[in-house]
Design a protein around this motif. Structure first.
Motif, PDB file in Angstrom:
ATOM      1  N   VAL A 136      43.903  43.683  33.461  1.00 40.26           N
ATOM      2  CA  VAL A 136      44.279  42.283  33.214  1.00 40.26           C
ATOM      3  C   VAL A 136      43.394  41.343  34.021  1.00 40.26           C
ATOM      4  N   PHE A 137      42.995  41.778  35.218  1.00 43.85           N
ATOM      5  CA  PHE A 137      42.221  40.921  36.114  1.00 43.85           C
ATOM      6  C   PHE A 137      40.793  41.419  36.246  1.00 43.85           C
ATOM      7  N   GLU A 138      39.894  40.488  36.582  1.00 42.42           N
ATOM      8  CA  GLU A 138      38.491  40.797  36.784  1.00 42.42           C
ATOM      9  C   GLU A 138      38.049  40.287  38.152  1.00 42.42           C
ATOM     10  N   PRO A 139      36.949  40.833  38.691  1.00 42.82           N
ATOM     11  CA  PRO A 139      36.439  40.326  39.977  1.00 42.82           C
ATOM     12  C   PRO A 139      36.239  38.813  39.938  1.00 42.82           C
ATOM     13  N   GLY A 140      36.709  38.176  40.996  1.00 41.97           N
ATOM     14  CA  GLY A 140      36.637  36.723  41.092  1.00 41.97           C
ATOM     15  C   GLY A 140      37.935  36.021  40.735  1.00 41.97           C
ATOM     16  N   ARG A 164      48.340  34.685  48.317  1.00 41.52           N
ATOM     17  CA  ARG A 164      47.282  34.644  47.310  1.00 41.52           C
ATOM     18  C   ARG A 164      46.020  35.320  47.824  1.00 41.52           C
ATOM     19  N   GLY A 165      45.308  35.961  46.903  1.00 41.62           N
ATOM     20  CA  GLY A 165      44.059  36.618  47.238  1.00 41.62           C
ATOM     21  C   GLY A 165      43.099  36.552  46.067  1.00 41.62           C
ATOM     22  N   THR A 166      41.955  37.215  46.214  1.00 42.41           N
ATOM     23  CA  THR A 166      40.915  37.204  45.191  1.00 42.41           C
ATOM     24  C   THR A 166      40.526  38.637  44.844  1.00 42.41           C
ATOM     25  N   ILE A 167      40.483  38.940  43.549  1.00 39.03           N
ATOM     26  CA  ILE A 167      40.051  40.254  43.099  1.00 39.03           C
ATOM     27  C   ILE A 167      38.582  40.460  43.462  1.00 39.03           C
ATOM     28  N   GLN A 168      38.292  41.570  44.159  1.00 37.34           N
ATOM     29  CA  GLN A 168      36.917  41.898  44.521  1.00 37.34           C
ATOM     30  C   GLN A 168      36.328  42.984  43.628  1.00 37.34           C
ATOM     31  N   ALA A 169      37.167  43.931  43.190  1.00 37.92           N
ATOM     32  CA  ALA A 169      36.670  45.033  42.372  1.00 37.92           C
ATOM     33  C   ALA A 169      37.817  45.665  41.607  1.00 37.92           C
ATOM     34  N   HIS A 170      37.476  46.223  40.456  1.00 40.59           N
ATOM     35  CA  HIS A 170      38.418  47.027  39.673  1.00 40.59           C
ATOM     36  C   HIS A 170      38.104  48.483  39.969  1.00 40.59           C
ATOM     37  N   ARG A 171      39.067  49.270  40.445  1.00 48.36           N
ATOM     38  CA  ARG A 171      38.857  50.643  40.892  1.00 48.36           C
ATOM     39  C   ARG A 171      39.131  51.696  39.823  1.00 48.36           C
ATOM     40  N   GLY A 172      39.471  51.267  38.615  1.00 47.85           N
ATOM     41  CA  GLY A 172      39.842  52.231  37.589  1.00 47.85           C
ATOM     42  C   GLY A 172      41.354  52.303  37.448  1.00 47.85           C
ATOM     43  N   HIS A 212      40.965  43.357  53.195  1.00 45.07           N
ATOM     44  CA  HIS A 212      40.840  43.915  51.845  1.00 45.07           C
ATOM     45  C   HIS A 212      41.896  45.006  51.663  1.00 45.07           C
ATOM     46  N   ILE A 213      42.640  44.941  50.562  1.00 47.80           N
ATOM     47  CA  ILE A 213      43.713  45.900  50.306  1.00 47.80           C
ATOM     48  C   ILE A 213      43.641  46.366  48.861  1.00 47.80           C
ATOM     49  N   GLU A 214      43.866  47.677  48.646  1.00 45.94           N
ATOM     50  CA  GLU A 214      43.906  48.240  47.296  1.00 45.94           C
ATOM     51  C   GLU A 214      45.314  48.057  46.730  1.00 45.94           C
ATOM     52  N   LEU A 215      45.398  47.392  45.580  1.00 46.05           N
ATOM     53  CA  LEU A 215      46.701  47.059  45.008  1.00 46.05           C
ATOM     54  C   LEU A 215      46.741  47.359  43.518  1.00 46.05           C
ATOM     55  N   TRP A 216      47.885  47.874  43.068  1.00 43.12           N
ATOM     56  CA  TRP A 216      48.076  48.173  41.650  1.00 43.12           C
ATOM     57  C   TRP A 216      48.433  46.906  40.881  1.00 43.12           C
ATOM     58  N   GLU A 217      48.176  46.946  39.576  1.00 44.48           N
ATOM     59  CA  GLU A 217      48.286  45.746  38.750  1.00 44.48           C
ATOM     60  C   GLU A 217      49.687  45.139  38.749  1.00 44.48           C
ATOM     61  N   SER A 218      50.712  45.984  38.750  1.00 43.00           N
ATOM     62  CA  SER A 218      52.081  45.448  38.693  1.00 43.00           C
ATOM     63  C   SER A 218      52.486  44.724  39.964  1.00 43.00           C
ATOM     64  N   TYR A 219      51.700  44.856  41.018  1.00 42.73           N
ATOM     65  CA  TYR A 219      51.982  44.125  42.252  1.00 42.73           C
ATOM     66  C   TYR A 219      51.506  42.668  42.166  1.00 42.73           C
ATOM     67  N   LEU A 220      50.682  42.369  41.150  1.00 39.59           N
ATOM     68  CA  LEU A 220      49.954  41.105  41.113  1.00 39.59           C
ATOM     69  C   LEU A 220      50.352  40.238  39.934  1.00 39.59           C
ATOM     70  N   MET A 221      50.147  38.931  40.088  1.00 41.80           N
ATOM     71  CA  MET A 221      50.358  37.990  39.005  1.00 41.80           C
ATOM     72  C   MET A 221      49.378  36.832  39.156  1.00 41.80           C
TER      73      MET A 221
END
Length: 223
Positions: A136-140, A164-172, A212-221
């Protein structure tokens, strides 16, 4: 699950004396190494997975969690998991422990699984990547962490919820720990998210620029 194990961002836990072995061993006593070996054997054999293990430790009451040694917490968690998996019987385990306490039992010299078998089993358990799903999200992208407080296991730290934070990378796409801890093999896109350290700790309480923290998609909005 909110509990005493989630100490990130809490004050008052920086004055404990160092708790390190006197030599190069990672263990203070021999029994701690055996507990670790039991953990590896349980993981490798499929008796429990990593998230189920973490959840078992999280269910210790706060007094026990803070007062007991690290590997004693591990041991009690592993015992519960092996009983739940019908690997051992609760009464037989209690009888065996009592026999050791009386000096009437010995550790069996019967060969266990080979190192190769254990390594293969552990590697399989730690392989969390699954078939790709469209993120759902992309870097930036700017995101906000849901301010949820689930009753079960979660890998979303309490101190970042509502921040609030900023997506840095998609890890798969990786197994979701919140589901895996309860026996469900469900996966979601995983992201690296950057948070301004001042938003987490306050500008006067950090010398870091970001976390920097690794987070799953359902944690984010979306904010």
């Amino acid at each position: 699950m909110d509990g005493i194990h989630d100490l990130g961002g809490m004050d008052g836990f920086d004055d404990f004396p160092p708790d390190e072995p006197d030599d190069a061993s990672p263990f203070h006593q021999d029994w701690e190494g055996r507990v670790y070996a039991l953990f590896v054997a349980g993981i490798a054999s499929g008796a429990f997975n990593l998230d189920e293990f973490r959840y078992a430790l999280e269910q210790h009451n706060p007094e026990f969690y803070l007062e007991k040694p690290y590997y004693e917490r591990w041991l009690t968690g592993i015992e519960s998991l092996l009983i739940d998996a019908d690997v051992v019987d609760r009464d037989e385990l209690a009888d065996r422990a009592a026999a050791f306490e009386r000096g009437e039992a010995e550790i069996s010299d019967e060969p266990g699984p080979s190192l190769g078998e254990l390594t293969e089993g552990v590697a399989e358990v730690y392989q969390s990547e699954r078939e790709p799903e469209d993120p759902v999200f992309e870097p930036g992208d700017e995101v906000e962490v849901h301010n949820n407080h689930p009753k079960g296991h979660t890998r979303c730290p309490r101190y970042i919820r509502g921040i609030r934070g900023t997506i840095q990378a998609h890890r798969g796409t990786h197994v979701l720990p919140d589901a895996s801890a309860h026996g469900e093999d469900r996966a979601e896109p995983l992201y690296n998210v950057k948070f301004d350290a001042a938003d987490l700790w306050g500008a006067d309480h950090t010398d870091a620029d970001a976390v920097h923290i690794e987070l799953w998609e359902s944690y984010l909005m979306e904010p």
